[in-house]
Design an enzyme around this catalytic site. Sequence first.
Site, short mmCIF file in Angstrom:
data_model
loop_
_atom_site.label_atom_id
_atom_site.label_comp_id
_atom_site.label_asym_id
_atom_site.label_seq_id
_atom_site.Cartn_x
_atom_site.Cartn_y
_atom_site.Cartn_z
N GLY A 55 17.25 56.85 100.01
CA GLY A 55 15.77 56.45 99.86
C GLY A 55 15.01 57.05 100.96
O GLY A 55 15.32 57.95 101.57
N SER A 56 13.93 56.39 101.24
CA SER A 56 13.07 56.82 102.21
C SER A 56 13.50 56.48 103.72
O SER A 56 14.35 55.77 104.02
CB SER A 56 11.72 56.00 102.04
OG SER A 56 11.96 54.72 102.47
N GLY B 187 15.72 53.58 105.31
CA GLY B 187 16.92 53.84 105.97
C GLY B 187 16.83 53.01 107.22
O GLY B 187 17.89 52.45 107.50
N GLU C 134 21.01 58.79 102.95
CA GLU C 134 20.36 60.15 102.63
C GLU C 134 18.93 59.58 102.41
O GLU C 134 18.55 59.03 101.67
CB GLU C 134 21.50 60.53 101.35
CG GLU C 134 21.08 62.01 101.08
CD GLU C 134 19.92 62.20 100.13
OE1 GLU C 134 19.01 62.51 100.68
OE2 GLU C 134 20.23 62.24 98.96
#
Length: 464
Positions: A209-210, A214, A231
Site C-alpha cells: 500500500g501507501s 507502511g 511494498e
Amino acid sequence: MKTFQVISPVDGSVYAEREYITANQIETLLAKAKTAQKAWKNVPLRERISICERAVEYFLTHADAIGTELTWQMGRPIGYTPNEIRRGFQERARYMMHAAVDALSDVSVSEKQGFQRFIRREALGTVFVVAPWNYPYLTSVNVVIPALLAGNTVILKHAQQTPLCAERYAEAFKAAGLPEGVFQYLHTTHEEVARIIDDPRVDFVAFTGSVSGGHAVQRAAASRFIATGLELGGKDPAYVRADAPLAFSIENLVDGALFNSGQSCCGIERIYVHEKVYDEFVHGAAALVSQYILGNPLDAGVHLGPMVRTSAAEFVRGQISEAVSQGATTLIDPASFALNQAGTPYLAPQLLVNVNHSMRIMNEETFGPAVGIMKVSSDEEAIQLMNDSDYGLTASVWTSDVDAALHIGNQIETGTWFMNRCDYLDPELAWTGVKDSGRGCTLSALGYDALTRPKSFHLRVEGY
C-alpha cells in the site's frame, strides 16, 4: 453490526455491501489460526502443494466471473481483468510451488565427525496479509501461496474497495480441501488492523500500500519482535538512450505508464529521453496515447476505464494543473476523450513536457494515467535524475547495448533493473524495493526467507 459499501467507479452504484468483523469474531479467528497452524505445519509439503494447485485451478475455472467482479469493484477494463488470474496470478503461484521443495529443504553444513548438523526452515506461525485494490490478486498471491506452502496459517485483509477478492480466496481453498482455519479472511477497519498486528498470535505482517500505510503498520508492530514486509509504491523512471529501439520503446513505455489507468506501484511515472531521439520519441508517444480509448470498462475495446474513485482522479488532475502553472506543457487534448469529466473518476491520459524535478508530477507518486518526459544529454545526467527520488522500486533503460545497461543499472538505486522491459514481475526474481518503496522480499526462492525462521539442529551422535 457495522457495514461498509463498495461504490463501483464504473457508474457510482453500490456494487456490494459487507459487514465488518466484530471483536469477538476476531478473537475466534486468531485462536482458530493458531490452533490450525500446529497441525498444518506437519502436513507434508507435497500435500500442501497439491492443495494450492487445486486452489489455482479453481481460480482459472472462474477467471471470467472473477474478472467481471474485479472490473465492477475497481474499474479496470474487462478485456484485461480475467488475465490477472490467467497470467500473473497463475504464473506466480505455480513458480512458488515449483520453488518450494528446494527453498524449504534443510540447509546442509560441512560434515563433522561425531555430529549431525543442519538448519531447518520452520514456519513462523500466522501470517497477516494486508492487500490493496489495484492488483488485488497479483499482490496478495505473492505472500498467500508461499506462506501456506511454508507451513503458516494466513489471515487476509483486502482493501474495502475489493472485498470480494478475499472471499474468492476462501472459496478456492475450500474447494481445494484446505483444512479449516488454515486460511481465513476478514473485513475490518484500519484501527482493528492495528490491534490485530499487535496481537501476539500474529507472527508476520505483509503489507502492500501507501507509504503512510507502511508507517502505520510499522507503528502497530513496534512493541513486538516480529518482522514486516512492506511494498509501498514507486515513482519508477525509464531512460531512453540514443541507441534505443525507438518504436518498441514507445509502445512499451506508453503501456507501462497507462495500463490499469496508471494505478500500478511499478508503472512508469518518469521518462528521460536522450536529446538525439527526444523529439521523435515525444511525437510517437503522443500519437500513440491519442489512439487510446477511455470508456465504460464493461465494453469491449476499451483501454482505459475509470480510476478507482473520483478523489484519485482529482489528485492526478491537481498534479497536472499545478505542473502546467509551473511551466509544463501537456501534449494530449483531454477534450478528445469524451468521458473525461471533472468530478468523475474518468480521466483522460496525459503526457507532459517542459517538466523538472521541482514539480510534483516528477517527484510525488501520481498513481494515475499521467507521465512527465524530460530531455537529457548523457547517461550521467539520466542516472542522476533517476536516482533523484524518494522511491526505488523498479527502473528501466531502453537501449541496444547490454554492457551499457549493466553499467547504468549498477548505479541505479532500485529493487529491480530492467532493460527494454517495464511494469512486470518475474516470479523467479526477488521483488523488493529500497528507500520509501519499502523493505523485504517476495517471490523467488528468496521470498521464503521472510516466511520462515532458521532453526539449527546440532546433534552429538558419537562420543558420549
